[in-house]
Design a protein around this motif. Structure first.
Motif, PDB file in Angstrom:
ATOM      1  N   LEU A   1      -7.462   1.408   7.423  1.00 17.20           N
ATOM      2  CA  LEU A   1      -6.461   2.152   8.191  1.00 17.20           C
ATOM      3  C   LEU A   1      -5.481   2.903   7.294  1.00 17.20           C
ATOM      4  N   TYR A   2      -5.044   2.238   6.215  1.00 12.15           N
ATOM      5  CA  TYR A   2      -3.958   2.800   5.406  1.00 12.15           C
ATOM      6  C   TYR A   2      -4.384   3.290   4.023  1.00 12.15           C
ATOM      7  N   PHE A   3      -5.285   2.547   3.375  1.00 13.72           N
ATOM      8  CA  PHE A   3      -5.642   2.886   1.997  1.00 13.72           C
ATOM      9  C   PHE A   3      -6.763   3.925   1.941  1.00 13.72           C
TER      10      PHE A   3
ATOM     11  N   HIS B   1       0.917   5.458  -0.247  1.00 12.59           N
ATOM     12  CA  HIS B   1      -0.003   6.571  -0.029  1.00 12.59           C
ATOM     13  C   HIS B   1       0.782   7.864   0.125  1.00 12.59           C
TER      14      HIS B   1
ATOM     15  N   ILE C   1       0.868  -1.176   0.000  1.00 16.53           N
ATOM     16  CA  ILE C   1       0.000   0.000   0.000  1.00 16.53           C
ATOM     17  C   ILE C   1       0.906   1.227   0.000  1.00 16.53           C
TER      18      ILE C   1
ATOM     19  N   PRO D   1      -7.773   6.040   4.787  1.00 12.42           N
ATOM     20  CA  PRO D   1      -7.633   6.466   6.190  1.00 12.42           C
ATOM     21  C   PRO D   1      -8.790   7.352   6.638  1.00 12.42           C
TER      22      PRO D   1
ATOM     23  N   ASN E   1      -6.661  -3.323   7.090  1.00  9.99           N
ATOM     24  CA  ASN E   1      -5.540  -2.613   6.464  1.00  9.99           C
ATOM     25  C   ASN E   1      -6.013  -1.575   5.457  1.00  9.99           C
TER      26      ASN E   1
ATOM     27  N   VAL F   1       3.392   1.187   3.534  1.00 11.62           N
ATOM     28  CA  VAL F   1       3.046   0.387   4.710  1.00 11.62           C
ATOM     29  C   VAL F   1       3.990  -0.801   4.778  1.00 11.62           C
TER      30      VAL F   1
ATOM     31  N   GLU G   1       3.774  -6.130   8.136  1.00 10.11           N
ATOM     32  CA  GLU G   1       2.452  -5.895   8.706  1.00 10.11           C
ATOM     33  C   GLU G   1       1.355  -6.400   7.767  1.00 10.11           C
TER      34      GLU G   1
END
Length: 201
Positions: A85-87, A58, A56, A89, A82, A65, A69
């Protein structure tokens, strides 16, 4: 070749799991590509889902990321964790919190629609029926500011025709020389993951 032991893959193996190498592999300090791929897939639940999140990238924080993890995610719920949280947010410096939530929903809906369209296309494709999709990936693109999202299948360099005497269903478990690739299973897992994402927004 998958049968030729490689020192670089041995290093990846011990980085991933120091207890994994056999005595023969330790002595040679090398392992085959087949052995490495089997280990890597087993640790990511790849055989079951035919899907994993490999990366991922960003625009926030470090810009990427941790792969370690991402590898730890082995269920649809964890894949969705995931992504959320990351892609996609929950906050964005250019958006108010309420607007950010609306944009996240919009992006998720577009990606899910693309995946369902892709699934319908490959199921009825004569090309897909007669080809093994080795090394292909799904690419997801999201822009929270514009609310645009899309899904694409990429990396066709290793796609090869299936031998004429073999029929594949893109679902059966892979074993050596059966040419199964899990394409349909992987796309279905991706759809289920994005449905989970959307249900939480």
């Amino acid at each position: 070749a998958k049968s030729k032991p490689r020192p670089d893959l041995y290093k990846k193996m011990i980085d991933l799991d120091p207890t994994a190498p056999t005595e023969e592999e330790r002595a040679a300090e090398a392992c085959t590509k087949y052995r490495w791929m089997s280990l890597n897939d087993s640790l990511t639940n790849m055989p079951k889902h035919a899907f994993r999140i490999d990366g991922i990238a960003h625009s926030g924080g470090s810009g990427a990321v941790s792969k370690k993890e991402l590898k730890a995610a082995t269920t649809i719920s964890q894949f969705a964790d995931n992504i959320l949280l990351y892609f996609l947010p929950p906050t964005h410096p250019k958006l108010h919190e309420d607007d950010c939530l609306d944009q996240r929903r919009q992006v998720a809906k577009q990606i899910l629609a693309d995946l369902k369209a892709l699934s319908a296309t490959v199921r009825k494709s004569p090309f897909a029926l007669r080809h093994e999709f080795v090394g292909c990936s799904l690419l997801f693109i999201a822009d929270l500011v514009s609310g645009m999202g899309s899904a694409h299948i990429i990396d066709f360099a290793k796609v090869t025709p299936v031998p004429k005497d073999i029929t594949i269903d893109h679902r059966s478990p892979w074993v050596m020389n059966n040419h199964e690739d899990g394409l349909f299973v992987g796309v279905e897992t991706a759809i289920a993951t994005w449905e989970e994402v959307l249900s939480r927004l």
